[in-house]
Every structure is written in structure tokens, then in C-alpha cells.
Design an enzyme around this catalytic site. Structure first.
Site, short mmCIF file in Angstrom:
data_model
loop_
_atom_site.label_atom_id
_atom_site.label_comp_id
_atom_site.label_asym_id
_atom_site.label_seq_id
_atom_site.Cartn_x
_atom_site.Cartn_y
_atom_site.Cartn_z
N SER A 17 42.82 42.13 39.25
CA SER A 17 43.90 42.18 40.23
C SER A 17 44.71 40.89 40.31
CB SER A 17 43.34 42.53 41.62
OG SER A 17 42.34 41.60 42.01
N ASP A 33 44.32 40.01 53.20
CA ASP A 33 42.90 40.16 52.87
C ASP A 33 42.20 38.82 52.68
OD1 ASP A 33 43.82 39.32 50.36
OD2 ASP A 33 43.37 41.22 49.36
N HIS A 90 43.75 37.64 47.83
CA HIS A 90 44.79 37.67 46.81
C HIS A 90 46.00 36.83 47.23
CE1 HIS A 90 42.46 41.37 46.02
NE2 HIS A 90 42.72 41.08 44.75
#
Length: 242
Positions: free
Chosen positions: A66, A214, A217
Site C-alpha cells: 500500500s 489511520d 499511511h
């Protein structure tokens, strides 16, 4: 001219393999990995056709998860795309391929290496894998084995290799799982005679305004900080292809 190809997954060469180990400190923010998560989905991220190749310069494939794919960001805000922008501004030609898949483990990267990297006619591969192995409870031994196999595939195909590091941010007890994961990357660097880049998240990891909600990231601005550092490190590497 700089261009970036996104695979959805995913010449002149100088001798030796180059490893960039990045400090994936996002792991620590998640705490201990869950114990009951299924270990692997090695073939899930493969697709039916190989990536198209951009137009000019050495082909640099970013093989990752990611952090590479650009989780939560627009396509043009992802790390490979922002690295390409910095290189372009410096007059460095490269054909950057974003072969990042959110959720990928080292096993997934190994399973799709031929499709995502070899089929792209890569001159260089940036391997940014290992964070999800840690989070999914996969053993350090298996993660190291998979990364070693990826590096060996790159060597066998005469592709310069850039390895991205996992470095948990939590306190590490000697002999513990976190310490075992942290040792994977310097051990591989020594084994394969690699040089590495120690901290991709430097300047971002402890800056809440550069992280998404979150806490793991990076935001677009956070990725820009990471991309500036990484691109400037890569410049002399890429210039060797000229």
C-alpha cells in the site's frame, strides 16, 4: 521525458545489486500483529496481462504494497509517481512503473515477480515488501526466505535491485519477533553485498499532519517528503544508465 505506468499490481546495467532498505515504521503504530490471520494469498494479486512500458529512460519498477500503491490517494499522488516528478524536475530520465498492491506480502511479490518485473523489462526493481508479513503474523524466517528469492530472481535476470526495509517502531526485545523482523534487511544486505537506504519514512512517521487518519499511511504531502528523499538518493544510481 518522465512517465509512470501503473500496473494495478504489481539495456545498460551497472554491476552489483543495490538495496534500499526503507524504515517502514507504520508497523509499530498497529501494535502486535494478529495471531489468527491466514498467512498467504500468493496468487491473488496476479492479473492476465503484463504492464505496458513507458517511453524513455531505464525502467524502474516499484514492487510493493500500500505504501507503493498509494493507499487513500489519487493515482498521481502515489510514491512512484512523486519520485518520477522529482526526477523529472532534476532532468533525470526514467520510466517508472507503479507495481504496488495494497495488502501484498513478500510471498505475493515473489509470486508475481515475473509478471510485474521481468515482463516489464525492468532495469531496476525497488522492492518495498514485508510490512504485511509482520502484521499478518507471518514468520520472520518465511519473509526473509521470500525476500531472498526475490533478490535472487533480480540477480538472475540482471536487474539491479533496491530493497525496502521493515523496521518496527516499537521497543524490541533481544530474541523477540520484532527484533527478528528488524534484522532481516541488514542481514540480506550483508548476504548479497547490498547498500541500502535506511529510512523511507524519515520526517513523516512522527508527524500526524503528514499521516492519514489511520495513523499508518502518509498523506500526499507526506509522500512528497518521502519521494524527495528517495529520488535524490536514486539520482546517481539512475544516471549510471546514461
Amino acid at each position: 521525458m518522465m512517465s509512470v505506468e501503473r500496473t494495478g499490481l504489481q539495456g545498460t546495467r551497472w554491476s552489483g545489486i543495490i538495496a534500499i532498505l526503507f524504515h517502514a515504521s507504520i508497523l509499530a503504530a498497529c501494535g502486535a500483529p494478529p495471531a489468527n490471520v491466514p498467512a498467504e494469498r500468493a496468487n491473488q494479486s496476479q492479473e492476465s496481462t503484463p504492464p505496458a512500458i513507458p517511453a524513455s529512460g531505464p525502467v524502474v519498477v516499484f514492487l510493493g504494497d500500500s505504501l507503493t500503491a498509494g493507499f487513500g490517494l489519487a493515482a498521481e499522488e502515489a510514491l512512484p509517481e512523486q519520485v518520477a516528478n522529482v526526477l523529472k524536475a532534476e532532468g533525470i530520465e526514467a520510466r517508472v512503473v507503479n507495481a504496488g498492491v495494497s495488502g501484498d506480502t513478500t510471498a505475493n511479490g515473489l509470486a508475481r515477480f515475473d509478471w510485474s518485473v521481468t515482463a516489464a523489462n525492468a532495469d531496476m526493481v525497488v522492492i518495498a515488501l514485508g510490512a504485511n508479513d509482520y502484521l499478518m503474523g507471518i514468520t520472520p524466517e518465511l519473509a526473509k526466505q521470500n525476500l531472498s528469492a526475490i533478490i535472487q530472481k533480480a540477480k538472475d535476470n540482471n536487474i539491479d535491485c533496491i530493497l525496502v526495509d521493515l523496521q518496527p517502531r516499537s521497543a524490541m526485545e533481544e530474541g523477540g519477533r520484532d527484533a527478528a523482523f528488524a534484522s532481516i534487511y541488514p542481514d540480506l544486505a550483508a548476504q548479497f553485498g547490498l547498500i541500502y537506504y535506511p529510512s523511507l519514512m524519515n520526517g513523516v512517521e512522527n508527524q500526524p499532519d503528514l499521516l492519514q487518519s489511520d495513523g499508518l499511511h502518509p498523506t500526499s504531502q507526506g509522500v512528497r517528503v518521502m519521494a524527495e528523499n528517495l529520488a535524490h538518493f536514486l539520482e546517481p544510481v539512475i544516471e549510471r544508465y546514461e
